[in-house]
Design an enzyme around this catalytic site. Structure first.
Site, mmCIF file in Angstrom:
data_model
loop_
_atom_site.group_PDB
_atom_site.id
_atom_site.type_symbol
_atom_site.label_atom_id
_atom_site.label_comp_id
_atom_site.label_asym_id
_atom_site.label_seq_id
_atom_site.Cartn_x
_atom_site.Cartn_y
_atom_site.Cartn_z
ATOM 1 N N SER A 109 0.834 -1.201 0.000
ATOM 2 C CA SER A 109 0.000 0.000 0.000
ATOM 3 C C SER A 109 0.871 1.255 0.000
ATOM 4 O O SER A 109 2.011 1.236 0.475
ATOM 5 C CB SER A 109 -0.874 -0.029 1.260
ATOM 6 O OG SER A 109 -1.510 1.196 1.471
ATOM 7 N N GLN A 129 0.884 -0.012 -4.715
ATOM 8 C CA GLN A 129 -0.497 0.471 -4.810
ATOM 9 C C GLN A 129 -0.537 1.961 -4.514
ATOM 10 O O GLN A 129 -0.052 2.409 -3.479
ATOM 11 C CB GLN A 129 -1.390 -0.297 -3.816
ATOM 12 C CG GLN A 129 -2.829 0.194 -3.757
ATOM 13 C CD GLN A 129 -3.044 1.224 -2.679
ATOM 14 O OE1 GLN A 129 -2.495 1.093 -1.580
ATOM 15 N NE2 GLN A 129 -3.813 2.267 -2.972
ATOM 16 N N THR A 157 -5.601 2.422 -6.853
ATOM 17 C CA THR A 157 -6.885 2.144 -6.199
ATOM 18 C C THR A 157 -7.828 3.309 -6.451
ATOM 19 O O THR A 157 -7.526 4.456 -6.124
ATOM 20 C CB THR A 157 -6.675 1.922 -4.687
ATOM 21 O OG1 THR A 157 -5.870 0.750 -4.532
ATOM 22 C CG2 THR A 157 -7.997 1.724 -3.960
ATOM 23 N N HIS A 277 -12.810 -3.340 -2.241
ATOM 24 C CA HIS A 277 -11.940 -2.909 -1.149
ATOM 25 C C HIS A 277 -12.183 -3.753 0.114
ATOM 26 O O HIS A 277 -12.231 -3.234 1.227
ATOM 27 C CB HIS A 277 -12.172 -1.427 -0.845
ATOM 28 C CG HIS A 277 -10.939 -0.693 -0.405
ATOM 29 N ND1 HIS A 277 -10.241 0.168 -1.220
ATOM 30 C CD2 HIS A 277 -10.254 -0.705 0.767
ATOM 31 C CE1 HIS A 277 -9.209 0.667 -0.552
ATOM 32 N NE2 HIS A 277 -9.197 0.140 0.651
ATOM 33 N N ASP A 308 -10.326 -9.601 -5.989
ATOM 34 C CA ASP A 308 -10.070 -9.781 -4.562
ATOM 35 C C ASP A 308 -11.340 -9.557 -3.778
ATOM 36 O O ASP A 308 -12.253 -8.859 -4.220
ATOM 37 C CB ASP A 308 -8.946 -8.858 -4.075
ATOM 38 C CG ASP A 308 -9.303 -7.378 -4.139
ATOM 39 O OD1 ASP A 308 -10.138 -6.942 -3.330
ATOM 40 O OD2 ASP A 308 -8.748 -6.665 -4.998
ATOM 41 N N ARG A 332 -7.307 -10.091 4.141
ATOM 42 C CA ARG A 332 -7.440 -10.536 5.528
ATOM 43 C C ARG A 332 -6.717 -11.853 5.820
ATOM 44 O O ARG A 332 -6.068 -11.972 6.866
ATOM 45 C CB ARG A 332 -8.917 -10.628 5.905
ATOM 46 C CG ARG A 332 -9.597 -9.257 5.996
ATOM 47 C CD ARG A 332 -11.070 -9.410 6.283
ATOM 48 N NE ARG A 332 -11.784 -8.147 6.297
ATOM 49 C CZ ARG A 332 -12.277 -7.545 5.213
ATOM 50 N NH1 ARG A 332 -12.103 -8.076 4.014
ATOM 51 N NH2 ARG A 332 -12.944 -6.408 5.325
HETATM 52 C C1 LIG Z 1 -6.892 -4.036 6.983
HETATM 53 C C2 LIG Z 1 -7.025 -3.733 5.526
HETATM 54 C C3 LIG Z 1 -6.363 -2.636 4.995
HETATM 55 C C4 LIG Z 1 -6.464 -2.357 3.626
HETATM 56 N N1 LIG Z 1 -5.744 -1.316 3.104
HETATM 57 C C5 LIG Z 1 -5.774 -1.111 1.754
HETATM 58 C C6 LIG Z 1 -4.936 -0.127 1.164
HETATM 59 O O1 LIG Z 1 -4.152 0.539 1.827
HETATM 60 N N2 LIG Z 1 -5.034 0.032 -0.192
HETATM 61 C C7 LIG Z 1 -5.877 -0.713 -0.975
HETATM 62 O O2 LIG Z 1 -5.929 -0.530 -2.194
HETATM 63 N N3 LIG Z 1 -6.654 -1.659 -0.431
HETATM 64 C C8 LIG Z 1 -6.612 -1.884 0.906
HETATM 65 N N4 LIG Z 1 -7.373 -2.892 1.435
HETATM 66 C C9 LIG Z 1 -8.203 -3.732 0.545
HETATM 67 C C10 LIG Z 1 -7.398 -4.931 0.061
HETATM 68 O O3 LIG Z 1 -6.409 -4.549 -0.852
HETATM 69 C C11 LIG Z 1 -8.298 -5.961 -0.650
HETATM 70 O O4 LIG Z 1 -9.064 -5.294 -1.610
HETATM 71 C C12 LIG Z 1 -9.223 -6.704 0.317
HETATM 72 O O5 LIG Z 1 -8.590 -6.933 1.552
HETATM 73 C C13 LIG Z 1 -9.638 -8.039 -0.286
HETATM 74 O O6 LIG Z 1 -10.569 -8.681 0.503
HETATM 75 P P1 LIG Z 1 -10.210 -9.830 1.584
HETATM 76 O O7 LIG Z 1 -9.677 -9.096 2.785
HETATM 77 O O8 LIG Z 1 -11.508 -10.474 1.810
HETATM 78 O O9 LIG Z 1 -9.168 -10.720 0.958
HETATM 79 C C14 LIG Z 1 -7.284 -3.174 2.796
HETATM 80 C C15 LIG Z 1 -7.944 -4.278 3.356
HETATM 81 C C16 LIG Z 1 -7.814 -4.571 4.690
HETATM 82 C C17 LIG Z 1 -8.512 -5.778 5.242
#
Ligand SMILES: Cc1cc2nc3c(=O)[nH]c(=O)nc-3n(C[C@H](O)[C@H](O)[C@H](O)COP(=O)(O)O)c2cc1C
Length: 398
Positions: A109, A129, A157, A277, A308, A332
């Site tokens: 990120s 990202q 993103t 997200h 995702d 996660r």
């Molecule tokens: C704790 C957390 C922080 C996240 N931070 C970002 C981020 O900084 N940038 C981003 O593009 N997506 C972020 N995401 C989204 C993830 O990139 C991804 O889309 C998402 O976790 C996928 O779903 P899943 O957790 O069910 O695998 C975050 C997700 C979580 C759980």
């Protein structure tokens, strides 16, 4: 490094729940509002059934595939997640080492706690990202930094437009830190000694070394950078501008509509990630898997489709690939592994997903990822509907 194994991703989630202070656990786990979309993301996979043939098992299937021009050992990427250091001191660096050992990329990120150059040293297939913190000037800073650090892919993103305050997030995370703040957090943390030790080992400061610097040239903290990412969300013009600044592979993350996928393809991106997200920004948006077939029909073959949200098993990766994804990202699950055992925990999760995917492909008689297609799936009418969720299923998944 000691080996850590899990029976399921669910087991890692339970350990994470015990190990992390509530605010940190809920930061990782939480989705927006009533978390209907968070639930739908996971549920969608359980609605896709396989159609196995008899007498056709395949021994030791080849899971390797090519994503955005590079061969990887399985169709899996670590998703970009911010504030990772608050989960475990191994942070993104531990995840980079584990993903390198597994032969897969890691996406970091903009809110990564380590300089990007340290991550690329650990894994040469690092994706950066980008959040448009500070508009185009900030984006240019990040793009130059990602290029200089040797990041291979730029992931923009584009699905965050408002502050994603979640019901679960009423309690703040520990931030960079006055001692006063640290003490205010202690009641949640005093009975989580492993977590506390890990936090202290990593240092109390929560840095954002890849985010654009502040006006006075000094580095932003994670807590300062977080709110800024919604101040200047990217426009289509910005995406086209970023395309011109970055000559490597570029992915737009956050797409849920066919017309957006087509428009992204038109501006010349190399891939998209179908994503909501992790259900963190808009409750009521559809599950990502349910959007995959339509988007794959429209742009599959022209650009790489990633997905995702809700991937919890190796079999889920097979399901997504059979429906047209090149690869999936997991957020996660890797964070739960990290919480449970740092780098070793992430390695354990990646091994588990690999074994699950290989076992599913063997059972389906598929020798390679290229053989995954609609033929291995059982057509279920209406399986995309999420609003007929049964209570039993719900309690099983949660
Ligand atoms: C704790 C957390 C922080 C996240 N931070 C970002 C981020 O900084 N940038 C981003 O593009 N997506 C972020 N995401 C989204 C993830 O990139 C991804 O889309 C998402 O976790 C996928 O779903 P899943 O957790 O069910 O695998 C975050 C997700 C979580 C759980």
């Amino acid at each position: 490094m000691r080996k850590m194994s899990f029976g399921s991703v669910e087991e890692a989630r339970r350990i994470a729940r015990r190990r992390l202070p509530p605010a940190v656990y809920h930061y990782v786990e939480g989705g927006k509002d009533a978390e209907i979309t968070a639930f739908a993301n996971e549920l969608a996979f359980s609605r896709v059934f396989f159609s196995p043939r008899i007498c056709s098992s395949s021994n030791r299937p080849d899971l390797s595939t090519t994503v955005l021009g590079r061969q990887i050992r399985m169709p899996l990427v670590i998703a970009p997640t911010g504030f990772v250091r608050v989960v475990h001191s191994d942070g993104e660096l531990g995840a980079a080492r584990a993903s390198k050992a597994a032969g897969i990329p890691i996406a970091i990120s903009t809110l990564c706690g380590e300089p990007a150059a340290r991550i690329t040293e650990a894994n040469d297939d690092t994706w950066f990202q980008l959040y448009m913190i500070g508009g185009r000037r900030g984006a240019q800073h990040c793009i130059d930094l990602a290029r200089a650090a040797g990041c291979r892919v730029l992931v923009v993103t584009a699905d965050v437009a408002g502050l994603a305050q979640q019901d679960r997030m009423a309690r703040p995370l520990p931030s960079r830190v006055s001692l006063k703040e640290a003490f205010a957090f202690l009641p949640q943390a005093w009975d989580r000694p492993r977590w506390l030790l890990s936090l202290l080992r990593g240092g109390l400061e929560m840095r954002a070394p890849n985010a654009p610097p502040k006006e006075d040239g000094s580095e932003m903290s994670l807590m300062e950078a977080g709110p800024l990412l919604v101040a200047t969300p990217p426009s289509w013009d910005d995406l086209a501008w970023i395309r011109r600044q970055w000559d490597g592979p570029m992915v737009v993350k956050g797409i849920l509509r066919v017309d957006d996928a087509l428009r992204a393809a038109e501006i010349g991106v190399d891939g998209i990630s179908i994503s909501n997200h992790g259900a963190k920004v808009l409750d009521g948006s559809p599950s990502t898997l349910s959007m995959l077939p339509g988007i794959a029909d429209a742009v599959g073959g022209r650009i790489d489709i990633l997905l995702d949200g809700g991937v919890r098993r190796g079999a889920d990766i097979v399901r997504a690939c059979a429906l047209g994804a090149k690869a999936v990202l997991v957020g996660r699950p890797y964070l739960w592994g990290l919480a449970a055992g740092g780098e070793a925990g992430v390695a354990g999760i990646l091994r588990l997903l690999r074994h699950g995917m290989a076992a599913t492909m063997s059972q389906l008689g598929c020798a390679s990822v290229a053989e995954l297609g609609p033929d291995v799936l059982h057509p279920l009418p209406d399986f995309w509907r999420w609003n007929d969720v049964g209570v039993d299923l719900q309690s099983r998944l949660k």
